[in-house]
Design an enzyme around this catalytic site. Structure first.
Site, PDB file in Angstrom:
ATOM      1  N   ARG A 171       0.822  -1.214   0.000  1.00  0.00           N
ATOM      2  CA  ARG A 171       0.000   0.000   0.000  1.00  0.00           C
ATOM      3  C   ARG A 171       0.854   1.262   0.000  1.00  0.00           C
ATOM      4  O   ARG A 171       0.393   2.316  -0.396  1.00  0.00           O
ATOM      5  CB  ARG A 171      -0.881   0.029   1.261  1.00  0.00           C
ATOM      6  CG  ARG A 171      -1.948  -1.029   1.335  1.00  0.00           C
ATOM      7  CD  ARG A 171      -2.560  -1.092   2.736  1.00  0.00           C
ATOM      8  NE  ARG A 171      -3.173   0.153   3.149  1.00  0.00           N
ATOM      9  CZ  ARG A 171      -4.401   0.536   2.819  1.00  0.00           C
ATOM     10  NH1 ARG A 171      -5.139  -0.251   2.080  1.00  0.00           N
ATOM     11  NH2 ARG A 171      -4.887   1.678   3.244  1.00  0.00           N
ATOM     12  N   ARG A 175      10.025   6.232  -2.279  1.00  0.00           N
ATOM     13  CA  ARG A 175      10.410   7.205  -3.308  1.00  0.00           C
ATOM     14  C   ARG A 175      11.847   7.660  -3.129  1.00  0.00           C
ATOM     15  O   ARG A 175      12.290   7.875  -1.997  1.00  0.00           O
ATOM     16  CB  ARG A 175       9.503   8.440  -3.250  1.00  0.00           C
ATOM     17  CG  ARG A 175       8.052   8.145  -3.559  1.00  0.00           C
ATOM     18  CD  ARG A 175       7.394   9.349  -4.219  1.00  0.00           C
ATOM     19  NE  ARG A 175       5.971   9.092  -4.366  1.00  0.00           N
ATOM     20  CZ  ARG A 175       5.078   9.353  -3.414  1.00  0.00           C
ATOM     21  NH1 ARG A 175       5.451   9.924  -2.285  1.00  0.00           N
ATOM     22  NH2 ARG A 175       3.804   9.076  -3.617  1.00  0.00           N
ATOM     23  N   ARG A 246      -9.071  -6.394  13.754  1.00  0.00           N
ATOM     24  CA  ARG A 246      -8.485  -5.456  14.701  1.00  0.00           C
ATOM     25  C   ARG A 246      -9.495  -4.352  14.955  1.00  0.00           C
ATOM     26  O   ARG A 246     -10.236  -3.945  14.043  1.00  0.00           O
ATOM     27  CB  ARG A 246      -7.201  -4.837  14.138  1.00  0.00           C
ATOM     28  CG  ARG A 246      -6.125  -5.845  13.891  1.00  0.00           C
ATOM     29  CD  ARG A 246      -5.600  -6.481  15.145  1.00  0.00           C
ATOM     30  NE  ARG A 246      -4.743  -5.571  15.891  1.00  0.00           N
ATOM     31  CZ  ARG A 246      -4.275  -5.845  17.106  1.00  0.00           C
ATOM     32  NH1 ARG A 246      -4.626  -6.970  17.734  1.00  0.00           N
ATOM     33  NH2 ARG A 246      -3.467  -4.997  17.716  1.00  0.00           N
ATOM     34  N   ARG A 276      -0.551   6.028  16.305  1.00  0.00           N
ATOM     35  CA  ARG A 276      -0.446   7.344  15.694  1.00  0.00           C
ATOM     36  C   ARG A 276      -1.301   8.351  16.439  1.00  0.00           C
ATOM     37  O   ARG A 276      -2.145   7.972  17.255  1.00  0.00           O
ATOM     38  CB  ARG A 276      -0.838   7.301  14.212  1.00  0.00           C
ATOM     39  CG  ARG A 276      -2.212   6.763  13.926  1.00  0.00           C
ATOM     40  CD  ARG A 276      -2.434   6.591  12.410  1.00  0.00           C
ATOM     41  NE  ARG A 276      -3.700   5.941  12.141  1.00  0.00           N
ATOM     42  CZ  ARG A 276      -4.151   5.611  10.940  1.00  0.00           C
ATOM     43  NH1 ARG A 276      -3.447   5.877   9.859  1.00  0.00           N
ATOM     44  NH2 ARG A 276      -5.316   5.009  10.781  1.00  0.00           N
ATOM     45  N   GLU A 299      -4.252   7.049  18.955  1.00  0.00           N
ATOM     46  CA  GLU A 299      -4.925   5.856  18.406  1.00  0.00           C
ATOM     47  C   GLU A 299      -4.210   4.575  18.851  1.00  0.00           C
ATOM     48  O   GLU A 299      -2.992   4.461  18.716  1.00  0.00           O
ATOM     49  CB  GLU A 299      -4.908   5.987  16.879  1.00  0.00           C
ATOM     50  CG  GLU A 299      -5.658   4.919  16.138  1.00  0.00           C
ATOM     51  CD  GLU A 299      -5.734   5.215  14.630  1.00  0.00           C
ATOM     52  OE1 GLU A 299      -5.901   6.393  14.242  1.00  0.00           O
ATOM     53  OE2 GLU A 299      -5.583   4.266  13.848  1.00  0.00           O
ATOM     54  N   TYR A 347      -9.563  -5.755   3.114  1.00  0.00           N
ATOM     55  CA  TYR A 347      -9.002  -4.455   3.508  1.00  0.00           C
ATOM     56  C   TYR A 347      -9.194  -3.480   2.336  1.00  0.00           C
ATOM     57  O   TYR A 347      -8.273  -3.201   1.584  1.00  0.00           O
ATOM     58  CB  TYR A 347      -7.519  -4.679   3.825  1.00  0.00           C
ATOM     59  CG  TYR A 347      -6.734  -3.539   4.425  1.00  0.00           C
ATOM     60  CD1 TYR A 347      -7.283  -2.305   4.739  1.00  0.00           C
ATOM     61  CD2 TYR A 347      -5.378  -3.730   4.709  1.00  0.00           C
ATOM     62  CE1 TYR A 347      -6.518  -1.302   5.296  1.00  0.00           C
ATOM     63  CE2 TYR A 347      -4.606  -2.740   5.266  1.00  0.00           C
ATOM     64  CZ  TYR A 347      -5.180  -1.522   5.559  1.00  0.00           C
ATOM     65  OH  TYR A 347      -4.396  -0.532   6.108  1.00  0.00           O
ATOM     66  N   ASP A 349     -10.109   0.150   0.525  1.00  0.00           N
ATOM     67  CA  ASP A 349     -10.135   1.600   0.701  1.00  0.00           C
ATOM     68  C   ASP A 349     -11.496   2.138   0.252  1.00  0.00           C
ATOM     69  O   ASP A 349     -12.260   1.450  -0.429  1.00  0.00           O
ATOM     70  CB  ASP A 349      -9.016   2.253  -0.116  1.00  0.00           C
ATOM     71  CG  ASP A 349      -7.659   2.046   0.543  1.00  0.00           C
ATOM     72  OD1 ASP A 349      -7.616   1.868   1.772  1.00  0.00           O
ATOM     73  OD2 ASP A 349      -6.639   2.046  -0.178  1.00  0.00           O
TER      74      ASP A 349
HETATM   75  N1  UDP Z   1       3.014   0.879   8.264  1.00  0.00           N
HETATM   76  C1  UDP Z   1       4.166   0.847   9.032  1.00  0.00           C
HETATM   77  N2  UDP Z   1       4.677   2.020   9.499  1.00  0.00           N
HETATM   78  C2  UDP Z   1       4.082   3.206   9.274  1.00  0.00           C
HETATM   79  C3  UDP Z   1       2.915   3.240   8.493  1.00  0.00           C
HETATM   80  C4  UDP Z   1       2.392   2.060   8.003  1.00  0.00           C
HETATM   81  O1  UDP Z   1       4.710  -0.211   9.294  1.00  0.00           O
HETATM   82  O2  UDP Z   1       4.589   4.234   9.768  1.00  0.00           O
HETATM   83  C5  UDP Z   1       2.463  -0.409   7.771  1.00  0.00           C
HETATM   84  C6  UDP Z   1       1.467  -0.980   8.787  1.00  0.00           C
HETATM   85  O3  UDP Z   1       1.578  -2.389   8.780  1.00  0.00           O
HETATM   86  C7  UDP Z   1       0.150  -0.524   8.227  1.00  0.00           C
HETATM   87  C8  UDP Z   1       0.408  -0.650   6.719  1.00  0.00           C
HETATM   88  O4  UDP Z   1       1.765  -0.231   6.568  1.00  0.00           O
HETATM   89  O5  UDP Z   1      -0.910  -1.336   8.663  1.00  0.00           O
HETATM   90  C9  UDP Z   1      -0.515   0.164   5.839  1.00  0.00           C
HETATM   91  O6  UDP Z   1      -0.435   1.520   6.229  1.00  0.00           O
HETATM   92  P1  UDP Z   1      -1.592   2.558   5.908  1.00  0.00           P
HETATM   93  O7  UDP Z   1      -1.100   3.903   6.301  1.00  0.00           O
HETATM   94  O8  UDP Z   1      -2.047   2.337   4.522  1.00  0.00           O
HETATM   95  O9  UDP Z   1      -2.709   2.075   6.948  1.00  0.00           O
HETATM   96  P2  UDP Z   1      -4.175   2.642   7.330  1.00  0.00           P
HETATM   97  O10 UDP Z   1      -4.149   4.149   7.222  1.00  0.00           O
HETATM   98  O11 UDP Z   1      -5.150   1.956   6.384  1.00  0.00           O
HETATM   99  O12 UDP Z   1      -4.330   2.174   8.741  1.00  0.00           O
END
Ligand code: UDP
Length: 374
Positions: A171, A175, A246, A276, A299, A347, A349
């Site tokens: 996902r 870069r 979850r 986060r 969170e 999962y 979006d």
């Molecule tokens: N992820 C991570 N570190 C980060 C952000 C994301 O390891 O700082 C991993 C984590 O396993 C997460 C996945 O990447 O579940 C997808 O991240 P995304 O931001 O797409 O998750 P969402 O916003 O859907 O919770």
């Protein structure tokens, strides 16, 4: 046809609207007292800030049809998701980009130098990654993987990353430029008045009757067809066992002025319990100046128990076996269509959810036109 839609999130609202426009009578129920499911937004009574009640939602898509669709029901304001991450007491930008790499390695690499350096760090003995950990090690190597992905992922999913699918990490972009846009999709934005106002507009149709605070299980059984967007296993009374999800818990923080100075700050270290913090006024830059006080949500992610709200389907090996049994039951159940993140245990979006809801509604209508039971 007289249709019952269980759930007033995007799946139920969009499919219900499409079917109403095609001439069907649609009753939509939701057990909660609001629309939009986990995309729900509401003004915080204490600060006046528009809050993403169930965590950050940024709309992003490459699907022109879906982008045009949401623009029909809301004014989509330009928004670029720029996420920060705290690792070992320092603040980095995500997704991993040239700035992150240079800061982490205390270097000043050019794009080509950074690419060569990361490629040298990356594990080249992993062919096709079969899980999240292998995908991370193959992509960025040991140090960057452990710093940015391992701790966060353990907290978010509650299991070893080696048990999770590689697709979760796919996902995120990687870069070798200073572009820190979290997404790589062409269209990105947030509805001016929030997601719930958008869903209200989608539901505003003379053939749609909305009943909040109502469980689908308590509705009469005389509808011609049911669209079920609740958890797939719940429809079958968990007869095969429980699919693992979850859930999330949010702790609000309120203060004068700024709390963290940005929308989303990830906490990647395993020692910090939360995943986060989201400071909500930054999701609405067009109205930020109006608020003296700010609200942020810390969170936390946890196993989803029977009374909790499901957010993320876990999809471990056991769940996939269980899912196959529920899918077989779903196929054998005439008169019910399952859709959405919970209804298909995927999962998804928001944009994919909307696209599938539109497709499902069209396919159902076409089948009924031809006299086929769906
Ligand atoms: N992820 C991570 N570190 C980060 C952000 C994301 O390891 O700082 C991993 C984590 O396993 C997460 C996945 O990447 O579940 C997808 O991240 P995304 O931001 O797409 O998750 P969402 O916003 O859907 O919770």
């Amino acid at each position: 046809m007289r249709l019952l839609v269980a759930g007033a999130g995007f799946s139920g609202a969009v499919a219900g609207r499409a079917l109403a426009e095609l001439g069907h009578d649609v009753t939509i129920v939701d057990e909660r007292d609001h629309v939009a499911g986990n995309c729900h937004t509401a003004r915080d009574p204490e600060t006046g800030v528009m809050v993403h009640v169930y965590g950050p939602h940024i709309f992003h898509t490459d699907d022109r049809r879906v982008w045009d669709y949401v623009a029909r029901f809301a004014e989509m304001m330009p928004y670029v998701n720029r996420v920060k991450a705290v690792v070992g007491g320092e603040v980095y930008t995500l997704p991993i980009n040239l700035h992150t790499i240079n800061q982490f390695l205390r270097a000043s690499f050019s794009p080509a130098e950074a690419r060569a350096h990361v490629e040298a760090l990356a594990r080249d003995d992993i062919g096709t990654a079969s899980n999240f950990e292998e995908q991370g090690l193959k992509l960025v190597g040991e140090d960057l993987y452990r710093a940015f992905f391992e701790g966060y992922t353990r907290k978010q999913w509650g299991v070893e990353p080696s048990r999770l699918p590689a697709s979760i990490l796919k996902r995120l972009p990687l870069r070798f430029t200073y572009d820190d846009n979290y997404f790589f999709h062409r269209h990105q934005g947030i509805p001016r008045d929030g997601y719930s106002a958008m869903v209200d507009a989608i539901l505003d149709h003379p053939r749609i009757a909305l009943q909040l605070g109502t469980r689908a299980e308590d509705m009469p059984g005389d509808f011609d067809h049911v669209l079920w967007t609740g958890p797939l296993d719940r429809y079958f009374d968990h007869a095969e066992g429980r699919l693992a999800y979850r859930t999330l818990r949010f702790e609000p923080i309120r203060a004068e002025g700024d709390i963290q100075g940005t929308a989303v700050m990830n906490y990647c270290d395993a020692e910090v319990a939360h995943t986060r913090i989201a400071e909500h006024k930054y999701f609405a830059p067009w109205e930020q100046a109006e608020f003296a006080r700010s609200v942020a949500f810390r969170e936390f992610s946890d196993d989803c128990g029977p009374g909790d709200i499901p957010f993320y389907p876990l999809r471990l090996a056991d769940d996939k076996a269980l899912l196959a049994r529920y899918v077989a039951r779903a196929r054998a159940t005439k008169g019910v269509t399952f859709l959405g993140r919970l209804g298909t245990y995927a999962y998804l979006d928001m944009d994919v959810t909307i696209g599938r809801a539109l497709d499902t509604a069209e396919a159902l209508h076409a089948a009924w036109q031809q006299g086929q039971p769906a």
